[in-house]
Design a protein around this motif. Structure first.
Motif, mmCIF file in Angstrom:
data_model
loop_
_atom_site.group_PDB
_atom_site.id
_atom_site.type_symbol
_atom_site.label_atom_id
_atom_site.label_comp_id
_atom_site.label_asym_id
_atom_site.label_seq_id
_atom_site.Cartn_x
_atom_site.Cartn_y
_atom_site.Cartn_z
ATOM 1 N N ARG A 1 -6.437 -4.825 18.114
ATOM 2 C CA ARG A 1 -7.105 -4.636 16.998
ATOM 3 C C ARG A 1 -5.367 -4.906 15.369
ATOM 4 N NH1 ARG A 1 -6.621 1.427 19.105
ATOM 5 N NH2 ARG A 1 -4.410 0.425 20.510
ATOM 6 N N VAL A 2 -5.538 -5.530 14.453
ATOM 7 C CA VAL A 2 -4.822 -5.959 13.723
ATOM 8 C C VAL A 2 -4.683 -4.971 12.837
ATOM 9 C CG1 VAL A 2 -3.669 -8.005 12.752
ATOM 10 C CG2 VAL A 2 -4.839 -8.006 14.993
ATOM 11 N N GLY A 3 -3.520 -4.882 12.079
ATOM 12 C CA GLY A 3 -3.225 -3.820 10.606
ATOM 13 C C GLY A 3 -2.987 -4.843 9.827
ATOM 14 N N ALA A 4 -2.720 -5.086 8.343
ATOM 15 C CA ALA A 4 -2.809 -5.745 7.747
ATOM 16 C C ALA A 4 -2.540 -5.527 5.882
ATOM 17 C CB ALA A 4 -3.633 -7.021 7.357
ATOM 18 N N ILE A 5 -2.269 -5.895 5.378
ATOM 19 C CA ILE A 5 -2.102 -5.344 4.191
ATOM 20 C C ILE A 5 -3.598 -5.735 2.778
ATOM 21 C CG2 ILE A 5 -0.420 -5.177 1.952
ATOM 22 C CD1 ILE A 5 0.166 -3.293 4.191
ATOM 23 N N GLY A 6 -4.008 -5.493 1.975
ATOM 24 C CA GLY A 6 -5.255 -5.727 1.623
ATOM 25 C C GLY A 6 -6.088 -4.919 1.045
ATOM 26 N N ASN A 7 -7.329 -5.672 1.395
ATOM 27 C CA ASN A 7 -8.142 -4.681 1.107
ATOM 28 C C ASN A 7 -9.865 -5.339 2.355
ATOM 29 O OD1 ASN A 7 -10.007 -6.110 -0.901
ATOM 30 N ND2 ASN A 7 -7.172 -6.149 -1.752
ATOM 31 N N GLY A 8 -10.836 -4.730 2.320
ATOM 32 C CA GLY A 8 -11.901 -5.568 2.513
ATOM 33 C C GLY A 8 -11.754 -6.004 3.634
ATOM 34 N N ASN A 9 -10.456 -5.392 4.586
ATOM 35 C CA ASN A 9 -10.076 -5.658 6.985
ATOM 36 C C ASN A 9 -10.499 -7.030 6.707
ATOM 37 O OD1 ASN A 9 -10.117 -2.484 6.590
ATOM 38 N ND2 ASN A 9 -12.161 -2.361 6.846
ATOM 39 N N VAL B 1 22.598 -1.342 -13.349
ATOM 40 C CA VAL B 1 21.541 -0.433 -14.468
ATOM 41 C C VAL B 1 20.564 0.687 -13.263
ATOM 42 C CG1 VAL B 1 19.074 -0.328 -15.418
ATOM 43 C CG2 VAL B 1 20.753 -2.515 -15.747
ATOM 44 N N LYS B 2 20.495 1.837 -14.228
ATOM 45 C CA LYS B 2 20.129 3.068 -13.893
ATOM 46 C C LYS B 2 18.430 3.757 -14.555
ATOM 47 C CE LYS B 2 24.236 5.176 -11.185
ATOM 48 N NZ LYS B 2 24.813 6.261 -10.614
ATOM 49 N N PRO B 3 17.508 3.164 -13.665
ATOM 50 C CA PRO B 3 16.274 3.689 -14.648
ATOM 51 C C PRO B 3 16.222 5.132 -14.696
ATOM 52 C CG PRO B 3 15.807 3.212 -12.789
ATOM 53 C CD PRO B 3 17.190 2.342 -12.681
ATOM 54 N N ALA B 4 15.707 6.117 -15.643
ATOM 55 C CA ALA B 4 15.455 6.919 -15.719
ATOM 56 C C ALA B 4 14.858 8.187 -14.631
ATOM 57 C CB ALA B 4 14.612 7.725 -16.799
ATOM 58 N N GLU B 5 13.304 6.651 -13.781
ATOM 59 C CA GLU B 5 12.571 7.210 -12.401
ATOM 60 C C GLU B 5 12.808 5.930 -12.744
ATOM 61 O OE1 GLU B 5 9.855 10.303 -12.788
ATOM 62 O OE2 GLU B 5 10.202 9.781 -14.819
ATOM 63 N N VAL B 6 11.697 6.155 -10.870
ATOM 64 C CA VAL B 6 11.496 4.845 -10.278
ATOM 65 C C VAL B 6 10.127 5.450 -9.698
ATOM 66 C CG1 VAL B 6 10.971 3.345 -8.659
ATOM 67 C CG2 VAL B 6 12.893 3.257 -9.865
ATOM 68 N N VAL B 7 8.809 4.987 -10.145
ATOM 69 C CA VAL B 7 7.711 6.051 -10.161
ATOM 70 C C VAL B 7 6.495 4.604 -8.985
ATOM 71 C CG1 VAL B 7 7.711 7.537 -11.049
ATOM 72 C CG2 VAL B 7 6.527 5.748 -12.122
ATOM 73 N N HIS B 8 5.942 5.805 -7.530
ATOM 74 C CA HIS B 8 5.223 4.612 -7.141
ATOM 75 C C HIS B 8 3.964 4.488 -7.818
ATOM 76 C CE1 HIS B 8 2.788 3.636 -3.726
ATOM 77 N NE2 HIS B 8 2.592 4.920 -3.279
ATOM 78 N N ILE B 9 3.867 3.119 -8.216
ATOM 79 C CA ILE B 9 1.836 2.764 -8.172
ATOM 80 C C ILE B 9 1.792 2.027 -7.805
ATOM 81 C CG2 ILE B 9 0.762 2.325 -10.027
ATOM 82 C CD1 ILE B 9 2.335 3.480 -12.588
ATOM 83 N N TYR B 10 0.785 1.156 -6.595
ATOM 84 C CA TYR B 10 0.343 0.206 -6.181
ATOM 85 C C TYR B 10 -0.013 -0.294 -7.332
ATOM 86 C CZ TYR B 10 -1.125 3.475 -2.556
ATOM 87 O OH TYR B 10 -0.886 4.091 -1.434
ATOM 88 N N SER B 11 0.583 -1.987 -7.058
ATOM 89 C CA SER B 11 0.260 -3.039 -7.535
ATOM 90 C C SER B 11 -0.838 -3.055 -8.806
ATOM 91 C CB SER B 11 1.555 -4.562 -7.088
ATOM 92 O OG SER B 11 2.228 -4.330 -6.856
ATOM 93 N N PHE C 1 -4.434 -1.986 4.320
ATOM 94 C CA PHE C 1 -3.955 -0.874 3.960
ATOM 95 C C PHE C 1 -3.344 -1.451 2.926
ATOM 96 C CE2 PHE C 1 -4.087 -0.532 8.881
ATOM 97 C CZ PHE C 1 -4.197 0.851 8.727
ATOM 98 N N PRO C 2 -3.324 -0.581 1.305
ATOM 99 C CA PRO C 2 -2.628 -0.738 0.471
ATOM 100 C C PRO C 2 -1.204 -0.972 0.619
ATOM 101 C CG PRO C 2 -2.862 1.470 0.706
ATOM 102 C CD PRO C 2 -3.745 1.079 1.570
ATOM 103 N N ASN C 3 -0.281 -0.663 1.417
ATOM 104 C CA ASN C 3 1.044 -0.433 1.383
ATOM 105 C C ASN C 3 1.829 -0.415 2.855
ATOM 106 O OD1 ASN C 3 3.166 -1.268 0.105
ATOM 107 N ND2 ASN C 3 3.568 1.122 -1.131
ATOM 108 N N ILE D 1 -10.500 -13.823 -1.221
ATOM 109 C CA ILE D 1 -9.983 -12.081 -0.193
ATOM 110 C C ILE D 1 -9.329 -11.461 -1.740
ATOM 111 C CG2 ILE D 1 -10.559 -12.816 1.808
ATOM 112 C CD1 ILE D 1 -7.205 -13.393 1.909
ATOM 113 N N ASN D 2 -7.951 -12.116 -2.624
ATOM 114 C CA ASN D 2 -7.596 -11.390 -3.037
ATOM 115 C C ASN D 2 -8.329 -11.185 -4.378
ATOM 116 O OD1 ASN D 2 -7.188 -13.467 -4.954
ATOM 117 N ND2 ASN D 2 -4.667 -13.959 -4.065
ATOM 118 N N GLY D 3 -9.506 -11.708 -5.562
ATOM 119 C CA GLY D 3 -9.104 -10.774 -6.133
ATOM 120 C C GLY D 3 -8.657 -11.623 -7.787
#
Length: 325
Positions: free
Chosen positions: A37-45, A166-176, A77-79, A267-269
């Motif tokens: 059982r192998v886990g990886a980052i990406g899509n389509g298993n 540098v200090k940004p106001a926010e660092v927000v989580h958004i998938y690439s 997994f996405p991340n 596989i990467n689109g």
């Protein structure tokens, strides 16, 4: 699009759920055949990189058959933090993903061992929105910046911002994969993304602010292949078998570079031109570990310790399992 702000404490918890959930998987005995059982980052298993290419050629299972592998189940997994949850739950035997989530998980107490660095010098960049966006790192002060948190890109972003003071106001989580929409709408002022996304966004007119390979090479990423301690104890031969399979995969991919690029496109689109421009043969070393890769890993760990993303420091030598070629 998924977006949220993550303070440091919440980020550490998300990065490395170490714990308390389900029991680790009951690995097959030394003489039994089993599904790896192998886990990886990406899509389509599907696995990326040379090992994925080898698997697509039906060569990975035979390369691991001596330790009893009769089939491979890939779960993507996405991340990295999402993958860490599956590792903690005992749903995976082996995982290949970025150095940052792998290090954070180990520092949070997840019982893993590092058995290979398949890829080194992973590049990333920071781009701005098209209209009125920042034009330099200094211009990110007080702005909203998107990144896929828990990834090597996130660590690169924090390092580049910290070095520039540098200090940004926010660092927000958004998938690439969702960053373009956020930039287009003006939801964020800038975003840090992997190199293929950099090239795709540049081609659509998003201005590049900085590139890790040009301005912050110390923050280039590496990949990490880890196994759970329980699985390694049950199948001690998996380390040498996987490392040899990686050597074979890398050799075959470099010998059939057009075929490897075609697999990567499938596989990467991303369009073939972007894949060709951002897929660098030298990023896949012949050996599981190299001085360059280990130096990057050491620097990454030290950064994560300073930033308190690694809860408990550890010695890389105690984490790495190296076998002679």
């Amino acid at each position: 699009m998924r977006t949220r702000t993550l303070p440091a404490v919440a980020l550490v918890a998300l990065l490395a759920l170490a714990g308390c959930g389900a029991e680790a998987s009951e690995a097959a005995g030394p003489g039994d055949s089993f599904t790896l059982r192998v886990g990886a980052i990406g899509n389509g298993n599907q696995l990326s990189g040379p090992v994925g290419y080898l698997n697509s050629k039906n060569g990975l299972v035979p390369a691991l058959s001596a330790v009893g592998v009769s089939a491979i189940k890939v779960v993507t997994f996405p991340n990295g933090p999402d993958l860490n949850q599956a590792l903690a739950a005992g749903e995976l035997d082996l995982a290949t993903y970025g150095d940052t989530p792998a290090l954070v998980a180990r520092g949070a107490g997840q019982p893993t061992r590092l058995i290979a660095q398949a890829q080194i010098n992973l590049d990333a960049g920071i781009l701005a929105k098209k209209a009125g966006g920042p034009t330099s790192l200094a211009g990110l002060a007080g702005k909203k910046v998107a990144v896929q948190t828990g990834s090597y890109i996130h660590r690169y972003l924090l390092g580049a911002l910290g070095d520039a003071g540098v200090k940004p106001a926010e660092v927000v989580h958004i998938y690439s994969s969702d960053v373009e929409a956020a930039l287009e709408r003006g939801d964020v002022d800038a975003a840090a993304v992997p190199i293929a996304n950099v090239e795709a966004l540049k081609a659509k007119g998003y201005p590049l602010i900085t590139l890790a390979s040009e301005d912050h090479r110390q923050y280039l990423g590496t990949s990490s292949t880890v196994v759970t301690e329980k699985f390694r104890n049950a199948k001690p031969g998996i380390v040498a078998a996987w490392q040899q399979a990686q050597r074979e995969a890398t050799g075959r991919a470099k010998a059939d570079w057009p075929g490897f690029l075609a697999y990567t496109v499938s596989i990467n689109g991303f369009p073939p031109k972007i894949v060709e421009a951002t897929t660098i043969a030298e990023q896949w070393p012949a050996e599981p570990f190299t001085p360059e890769g280990l130096a990057l890993l050491k620097g990454t760990k030290e950064f994560l310790v300073r930033q308190k993303f690694i809860r408990t420091d550890f010695t890389l030598g105690d984490w790495i399992v190296a076998q002679p070629a």
